[in-house]
Design an enzyme around this catalytic site. Structure first.
Site: not given
Length: 275
Positions: A5, A25, A27, A41, A85
């Site tokens: 993540h 993942e 951003d 993020h 994301d």
């Protein structure tokens, strides 16, 4: 899938793979015009994580391309899927189409190399809200206009805002999309979350003939007990800040004969049929 993540800095890619992740993942942050600039993020973010790590998106894509290109010195065979994301909730919905064009173009130029020895990983487009569905239309339009529709085979769609599952289905129907669909369910690791919606998503996935969910993952899990709970329900993947914990849980007697880590030979768009 054991998905790492918030892997936003280039040096974190190998860090998470070393911990056992087979998917990452990251951003994608846009400017006001829908141009994808950084993997970032920002604050606030998940508990116990540094929110401010970032990279220039094109440089990040160049790096993960090398990591997913067989024969490259940086190649890591275990990395099979990249989840983008897409932080579309930070820009106006009117810019979702422009954002889709931009992300598709950057993937063509920096990841797929328009067919010249590009990266092989599958790409999951994580879209926060159904209102941003024009992103998908733009992405697909761009691949078509650029003459690279072959990459559709590598791309999946996932709405991540925990919205109503039937509403999500309606939007997918409107877009004419009925394959390569993942469904995420979850919340930041700072808060607990029940399993009601997760169970509904799994039920739909397992309904014969239902096309609008082929895989389901739970996010962002940090406690081994919650990882076990999700695996017992039959998820296809777990997103975690600690991919090594997921690896450990998968080795436990209860799970080791039912689950294994996905490899590149596995198809991330096919419903999994237990043996």
């Amino acid at each position: 899938l054991d998905m790492g993540h918030m892997v936003n800095a280039i040096e974190q890619v190998d860090e998470f793979l070393d911990l056992g992740a087979n998917a990452i993942e990251f951003d994608v942050d846009f400017d006001d015009d829908g141009v994808a600039k950084y993997t970032h993020h920002g604050i606030p973010c998940d508990c116990g994580r540094l929110c401010t790590k970032y990279a220039v998106l094109t440089e990040y894509l160049d790096y993960v391309r090398q990591v997913t290109t067989p024969g490259d010195p940086k190649f890591r065979k275990e990395l099979v899927l990249l989840a983008l994301d897409l932080k579309l909730q930070r820009i106006s919905s009117e810019k979702a189409y422009a954002a889709g064009v931009d992300v598709a173009t950057k993937l063509l130029d920096h990841y797929w190399m328009r067919g010249w020895n590009g990266g092989r990983a599958y790409i999951l487009l994580n879209i926060p809200l159904v209102e941003d569905y024009e992103f998908i239309r733009a992405f697909k339009d761009t691949l078509r206009k650029e003459g690279h529709e072959q990459y559709n085979a590598k791309v999946g769609i996932n709405f991540t805002g925990n919205e109503d599952l039937d509403e999500i289905r309606e939007v997918l129907e409107k877009l004419g999309e009925d394959e390569h669909i993942w469904q995420a369910d979850g919340i930041t690791s700072c808060f607990p979350r029940g399993t009601e919606r997760l169970k509904k998503a799994l039920e739909k996935r397992d309904t014969p003939g239902y096309k609008y969910i082929s895989k389901v993952y739970a996010w962002t899990l940090v406690r081994s007990s919650i990882m076990r709970r999700s695996l017992r329900l039959g998820v296809d993947g777990v997103m975690s800040n600690y991919p090594d914990r997921v690896v450990k849980v998968l080795k436990e007697k209860e799970f080791s004969d039912k689950f294994r880590l996905a490899t590149y030979a596995d198809n991330p768009w096919e419903k999994f049929t237990p043996i």
